[in-house]
Write an enzyme that holds these catalytic residues in place. Structure first.
Site, PDB file in Angstrom:
ATOM      1  CG  HIS A   1      -1.777  -1.153   1.371  1.00 56.90           C
ATOM      2  ND1 HIS A   1      -2.769  -1.444   0.479  1.00 56.90           N
ATOM      3  CD2 HIS A   1      -1.793  -2.147   2.294  1.00 56.90           C
ATOM      4  CE1 HIS A   1      -3.369  -2.567   0.855  1.00 56.90           C
ATOM      5  NE2 HIS A   1      -2.798  -3.022   1.949  1.00 56.90           N
TER       6      HIS A   1
ATOM      7  CG  HIS B   1       2.763   5.351   6.031  1.00 60.45           C
ATOM      8  ND1 HIS B   1       2.429   5.135   7.342  1.00 60.45           N
ATOM      9  CD2 HIS B   1       1.765   6.104   5.524  1.00 60.45           C
ATOM     10  CE1 HIS B   1       1.274   5.713   7.609  1.00 60.45           C
ATOM     11  NE2 HIS B   1       0.842   6.313   6.522  1.00 60.45           N
TER      12      HIS B   1
ATOM     13  CG  HIS C   1      -0.487   8.580   2.123  1.00 60.99           C
ATOM     14  ND1 HIS C   1      -1.297   7.465   2.034  1.00 60.99           N
ATOM     15  CD2 HIS C   1      -0.149   8.690   3.428  1.00 60.99           C
ATOM     16  CE1 HIS C   1      -1.445   6.937   3.240  1.00 60.99           C
ATOM     17  NE2 HIS C   1      -0.754   7.666   4.110  1.00 60.99           N
TER      18      HIS C   1
ATOM     19  CG  HIS D   1       0.730  10.150   7.306  1.00 57.78           C
ATOM     20  ND1 HIS D   1      -0.346   9.529   6.718  1.00 57.78           N
ATOM     21  CD2 HIS D   1       0.536  11.477   7.149  1.00 57.78           C
ATOM     22  CE1 HIS D   1      -1.171  10.453   6.236  1.00 57.78           C
ATOM     23  NE2 HIS D   1      -0.662  11.645   6.475  1.00 57.78           N
TER      24      HIS D   1
ATOM     25  CB  THR E   1      -5.591   8.103   5.912  1.00 62.59           C
ATOM     26  OG1 THR E   1      -4.269   7.591   5.752  1.00 62.59           O
ATOM     27  CG2 THR E   1      -5.554   9.386   6.728  1.00 62.59           C
ATOM     28  CB  THR E   2      -4.901   2.744   5.311  1.00 59.85           C
ATOM     29  OG1 THR E   2      -4.257   2.543   6.572  1.00 59.85           O
ATOM     30  CG2 THR E   2      -4.033   3.638   4.448  1.00 59.85           C
TER      31      THR E   2
END
Ligand SMILES: *[C@@H]1O[C@H](CO)[C@@H](O)[C@H](O)[C@H]1NC(C)=O
Ligand SMILES: *[C@@H]1O[C@H](CO)[C@@H](O)[C@H](O)[C@H]1NC(C)=O
Ligand SMILES: *[C@@H]1O[C@H](CO)[C@@H](O)[C@H](O)[C@H]1NC(C)=O
Ligand SMILES: *[C@@H]1O[C@H](CO)[C@@H](O)[C@H](O)[C@H]1NC(C)=O
Length: 377
Positions: free
Chosen positions: A94, A119, A121, A145, A226-227
């Site tokens: 992801h 991680h 995005h 994040h 957010t996931t």
């Protein structure tokens, strides 16, 4: 075979064929995606919290922001010690994930929060606007994040993830600009984690280098992962100032990785791995900073708060009332009084008082310069 049983068999076959798609197998842990049938609209089927309250990300827009003086600068502890360790960088299907050392923690959030992982995005080459949080409706190029868990209350992040006050995330907005040597300490290893499940050890560095300028300026609100599973357990700190990475660095991030494993016959690129902004009714975002005056030519005093909602409205009313009063010498003094009480601004009050002391029989024409002053305030 009698015609009747043939018919029955055909009906049975039809029913079986028809039943299959209406009984979809539930999504597995890593099956969710950002597009297609397992995209974010479907997340809540397997992860009910995703359709619930307090979801993230959100649009940080003026109407919901409130200055809060109790938002102190955070303390970043153990960040430079991290330079002596090795980090594990992973492609988890992801995102690109870096495990953080446990002795890294933040102070200033009430409890102690130990580090877990960071991680990113991002978007894609054609739409390089893949931040999760937006500011005034505007996406940034990407977003980092850093995830922490409440180590006063819980033994590790997997236990804390669905608990009250379980997690804290620091979010760094990333925009395109000049080359960033600190972010390159991660990006230079992209080729080693091209496919899902791959991981590589990379030399440690001071994670503090990844933070933007003036980290004491931030947005703060209560939200969610957010996931999936989207648990609403996250205390968010979104730094106000973005960091820059170069166009080449951004492009490398947008093109290097796959969501799929190395042997997967239908590879999927890891692009646009950001969630849409969520509804934000009944919530407020606290901000640790006062907004600067947008127009550098403006020399008047500051409002001392966000000129939104009532403050903005009372300004407009004040100016209108002031102009009416200044133009019409027959208007009653009560109009002036009304204008003064409505305005939060001392300079305008002084102007209007001066005007009241000046010759009230002057015509509107001769008052033109003063009127202009009032209007351009
Ligand atoms: C879910 O996971 C199980 C075991 O890991 C696997 O057998 C099954 O095929 C998966 N289902 C889906 C829809 O991916
Ligand atoms: C300021 O923020 C704190 C939480 O950080 C909150 O408890 C407090 O109510 C806020 N103050 C105002 C005036 O909103
Ligand atoms: C958090 O980090 C500190 C410092 O390394 C450590 O002493 C403590 O045990 C950690 N807490 C947990 C719950 O692991
Ligand atoms: C987290 O803590 C629990 C309880 O102490 C333990 O069972 C679990 O294995 C830990 N998980 C990880 C990933 O360390």
């Amino acid at each position: 075979m009698p015609l009747r049983s043939l018919h029955a068999a055909a009906v049975l076959l039809l029913v079986v064929l028809k039943e299959q798609p209406s009984n979809p197998t539930p999504l597995n842990g890593s099956k969710w995606t950002y597009i297609g049938p397992d995209g974010e609209k479907s997340w809540s089927k397997s992860y009910p919290s995703c359709g619930g309250l307090m979801q993230s990300p959100i649009d940080l827009q003026d109407d919901i922001l409130q200055y809060n003086a109790s938002l102190v600068p955070l303390g970043f502890q153990g960040y430079s010690e991290s330079a002596n360790q090795q980090f594990v960088l992973t492609n988890n299907g992801h995102s690109l994930k870096l495990k953080l050392p446990k002795d890294m923690h933040i102070q200033g959030l009430g409890a102690r929060y130990n580090a877990s992982q960071l991680h990113l995005h991002w978007g894609d080459q054609n739409e390089p606007h893949g931040s999760e949080h937006t500011v005034g409706g505007k996406h940034f190029a990407a977003e980092l994040h850093m995830v922490y868990y409440n180590s006063d209350l819980y033994p590790n992040a997997s236990i804390a993830i669905d608990k009250p006050e379980g997690l804290a995330v620091l979010a760094v907005l990333i925009e395109m600009g000049s080359f960033n040597p600190s972010y390159d300490k991660i990006f230079s290893h992209l080729k080693d984690v091209k496919y899902k499940g791959q991981e590589v050890s990379i030399p440690g560095f001071s994670i503090e280098e990844l933070l933007p300028k003036r980290p004491e300026e931030y947005y703060r609100y209560q939200g969610s992962l957010t996931t999936p599973p989207c648990y609403p357990t996250v205390l968010w700190t979104v730094f106000r100032n973005p960091v820059e990475i170069s166009q080449q660095q951004l492009m490398d991030l947008e093109t290097a990785l796959y969501c799929t494993g190395v042997e997967d016959p239908s590879p999927r690129e890891m692009i646009n791995n950001f969630r849409q902004v969520q509804k934000f009714d009944e919530r407020l975002v606290y901000v640790s900073f006062r907004r600067e005056v947008p127009d550098p030519a403006y020399t008047g005093p500051s409002l001392g708060m966000w000129p939104t909602g009532r403050a903005c409205c009372s300004w407009v009313i004040t100016v209108i009332l002031g102009v009416i009063w200044a133009c019409d010498s027959s208007s009653p003094p009560s109009l002036l009084l009304c204008a003064i009480t409505l305005t939060p601004d001392p300079l305008l009050t002084v102007c209007l008082t001066l005007r009241s002391l000046s010759d009230s029989k002057m015509s509107c024409q001769s008052n033109a310069p003063l009127m202009n002053d009032v209007i351009t305030l």
